[in-house]
Design a protein around this motif. Structure first.
Motif, short mmCIF file in Angstrom:
data_model
loop_
_atom_site.label_atom_id
_atom_site.label_comp_id
_atom_site.label_asym_id
_atom_site.label_seq_id
_atom_site.Cartn_x
_atom_site.Cartn_y
_atom_site.Cartn_z
N ILE A 48 0.84 -1.20 0.00
CA ILE A 48 0.00 0.00 0.00
C ILE A 48 0.88 1.26 0.00
CG2 ILE A 48 -1.92 1.21 1.14
CD1 ILE A 48 -2.80 -1.53 2.25
N ALA A 49 2.05 1.15 0.62
CA ALA A 49 3.01 2.27 0.56
C ALA A 49 3.33 2.59 -0.90
CB ALA A 49 4.28 1.92 1.33
N ASP A 50 3.51 1.54 -1.70
CA ASP A 50 3.80 1.76 -3.13
C ASP A 50 2.64 2.47 -3.82
OD1 ASP A 50 6.23 0.52 -2.84
OD2 ASP A 50 5.54 -1.43 -3.58
N ILE A 51 1.42 2.10 -3.44
CA ILE A 51 0.24 2.74 -4.04
C ILE A 51 0.23 4.24 -3.68
CG2 ILE A 51 -2.29 2.84 -3.99
CD1 ILE A 51 -2.22 -0.24 -3.48
N ALA A 93 2.77 6.06 -2.84
CA ALA A 93 3.89 6.72 -3.53
C ALA A 93 3.50 7.02 -4.98
CB ALA A 93 5.13 5.82 -3.47
N GLU A 94 2.76 6.11 -5.57
CA GLU A 94 2.28 6.31 -6.95
C GLU A 94 1.27 7.47 -6.98
OE1 GLU A 94 3.09 4.83 -9.78
OE2 GLU A 94 1.59 6.02 -10.86
N GLY A 119 0.57 12.10 -8.75
CA GLY A 119 -0.58 12.64 -9.48
C GLY A 119 -1.24 13.79 -8.73
N GLU A 120 -2.54 13.94 -8.94
CA GLU A 120 -3.25 15.10 -8.39
C GLU A 120 -3.32 15.10 -6.86
OE1 GLU A 120 -6.96 14.84 -10.50
OE2 GLU A 120 -7.51 12.94 -9.59
N LEU A 121 -3.06 13.95 -6.24
CA LEU A 121 -3.08 13.89 -4.77
C LEU A 121 -1.74 14.29 -4.15
CD1 LEU A 121 -5.05 10.58 -4.12
CD2 LEU A 121 -5.67 12.83 -3.23
N GLU A 122 -0.79 14.66 -4.97
CA GLU A 122 0.57 14.97 -4.51
C GLU A 122 0.51 15.89 -3.29
OE1 GLU A 122 4.03 17.18 -3.77
OE2 GLU A 122 2.38 18.15 -4.79
#
Ligand code: NBP
Length: 481
Positions: free
Chosen positions: A214-217, A219-220, A224-227
């Motif tokens: 989930i950490a990878d998710i 980080a992904e 994007g717009e959630l940065e």
């Protein structure tokens, strides 16, 4: 007198702020603490810094150039009042006292009034970013008079975080405006954190992914717009492995969330202003709920859904994307509600607050820093009087794009028996505000029935009451709401 700025209170925040000030060209910083040890330590540890240690309020005042400017960094409440009393004794009209602590804004309004009567300026400044922000560059939300801003502005600009070339500080408004805006910042932070936590919970329980996966998710998502800082640190926390047990750290941390009270202040204030900040309220209550182990222990035997929640293998990616969209939509609602509270506060307390400028100074230094805030600044630049932030074209489009996913996620959470109070309350707010007709009409009918509270009609002017305990005919009434 050699110092152009002073700091009183040299615990972690004060000493870091003093070091930040001293590191900027042109600043010489007078430092004072209640007990001597912290002052000696600070000065000894940083021989390169331009510090002028003082060991009494008289010495402190004597070391400051006029207008004397001092930032107080002590505990909110009694300690702050005690330090203000001391400073007022040794300062003169035109000097500036800044409270950089987390004061409750009504206290700031009260203190500003009292201090102003002596001719000394009083500035309540919200400072966000924790210890690291204080040292390297916080987001600063100062209130206070225009006169004080002339001296204070350049000093605060020199130490604030910088976002896209602009310092993260602006004169928010008079008296308590700065601490008010800082309070709402913290409230939004509560909502943002809770939404991220709900997203994590749904993905983990729905797909069985590990915290590291989930950490990878996250980080992904952060590309994007959630940065945002909060998404970024969420990935870091989820990736952390506990050294003693070798389990994911998140699995060994007790699931009872603490709070220092700023979320509750935001909600209490919103209630008084009649401004629905439901996302912030749910986030605050979610922390309270988590912190009642005795209630949770007895409630644990209550039944949940019959079937275990398991997203089918071939739908996992789609589910995760739904959660991402639901998170983004709910986040838009949380910020929209927060800015609504600032607007309502400004109207109530007679502050002129530039909402676009507020969103810009939150782009750096503070906990809710994010790219997203540029979109808020754009929205207010285009339409300064925008009544509801989420209706700005950019956000309305994002909500339109995300709403179907948002609904699926709230449905899935309800069916799975997974609490998602911030996701679902945000969606209800969205649906409530966009509704043609609300059942508030029925509530008005009920109020008129039991309390003769009267109602208005959709088809004619005036205020009406039905003679419920009489012949149930309608009469015109005095407007009593
Ligand atoms: P504290 O809130 O723990 O303040 C303690 C300091 O104030 C000590 O150095 C103490 O001196 C000094 N002090 C003075 Br001067 N006069 C005092 C008095 N009359 N009574 C009690 N203490 C007095 O420090 P902090 O954690 O650095 O936080 C400072 C402010 O910044 C708080 O309002 C806090 O809410 C806010 N804030 C903190 C954070 C954070 O991450 N910690 C973040 C954002 C905002 P002593 O050495 O003699 O005890």
């Amino acid at each position: 007198a050699s110092a152009n700025i002073g700091v009183v209170g040299l615990a972690v925040m004060g000493s870091n702020l003093a070091r930040n000030l001293a590191s900027r060209e042109g600043n010489t910083v007078a430092v004072l603490n209640r007990s001597r040890a912290k002052t000696d330590e600070l000065v000894a540890a940083h021989p390169e810094a331009q510090f002028v240690p003082a060991f009494s309020y008289e010495e402190f005042a004597a070391s400051l150039q006029k207008p004397r400017t001092a930032i107080i960094m002590v505990k909110a409440g009694g300690p702050t009042d005690a330090v203000i009393d001391e400073l007022v004794k040794v300062f003169e009209p035109g000097d500036i006292i800044v409270d950089g602590g987390n004061a409750y804004f009504p206290d700031t309004i009260r203190r500003e009034k009292a201090v102003r009567s002596t001719g000394i300026n009083y500035v309540g400044a919200g400072i966000s970013g924790g210890e690291e922000g204080a040292l390297l560059g916080p987001s600063i939300m100062p209130g206070g008079s225009d006169e004080s801003w002339v001296t204070l502005g350049p000093i605060l600009r020199s130490i604030a975080a910088v976002a896209e070339g602009e310092p993260c500080v602006t004169h928010i408004g008079h008296n308590g405006a700065g601490h008010f805006v800082k309070m709402v910042h913290n409230g939004i932070e509560y909502a943002d954190m809770q939404l991220i936590a709900e997203a994590y919970d749904l993905i983990r329980r729905g797909t069985g992914k590990t915290p590291a996966q989930i950490a990878d998710i996250f980080a992904e998502w952060n590309r994007g717009e959630l940065e945002s800082y909060l998404i970024e640190i969420t990935a870091e926390v989820l990736r952390q492995v506990d050294a003693t047990t070798s389990l994911p750290l998140v699995d060994v941390i007790l699931d009872q969330a603490g709070a220092k009270g700023t979320g509750a202040w935001t909600v209490q204030t919103a209630l008084a202003l009649g401004t629905p900040v439901s996302g912030i309220a749910e986030a605050t209550f979610a922390r309270s709920l988590s912190s009642h182990p005795e209630q949770r222990a007895v409630a644990a035997s209550l039944p949940g859904p019959a079937e275990a929640f398991q997203v089918p293998e071939d739908q996992v990616d789609a589910f995760i994307e739904d959660v991402r969209l639901a998170l983004y939509a709910s986040k838009i609602v949380a910020y929209s509600q927060g800015f609504d509270e600032i607007r309502a506060g400004a109207a109530e307390y007679d502050w002129t607050i530039d909402l676009g400028a507020v969103s810009k100074i939150w782009r750096g230094g503070c906990i809710i820093r994010a790219q997203f805030l540029n979109r808020i600044a754009d929205a207010y630049a285009e339409s300064p009087e925008l009544p509801v932030l989420m209706t700005a074209p950019y956000f309305a489009e994002a909500l339109a794009r995300g709403q179907a996913a948002w609904r699926r996620v709230v449905v899935a959470a309800a069916q799975a028996g997974i609490p998602a109070p911030a996701f679902s309350s945000s969606l209800s707010y969205y649906d409530g505000l966009r509704a043609d007709r609300l059942p508030a009409a029925l509530v008005q009918g009920q109020r008129d029935f039991f309390g003769a509270h009267t109602y208005k009609r959709v088809d004619k002017e005036g205020t009406f009451h039905t003679l419920w305990s009489g012949d149930r005919s309608e009469v015109e009434a005095e407007d009593t709401h």
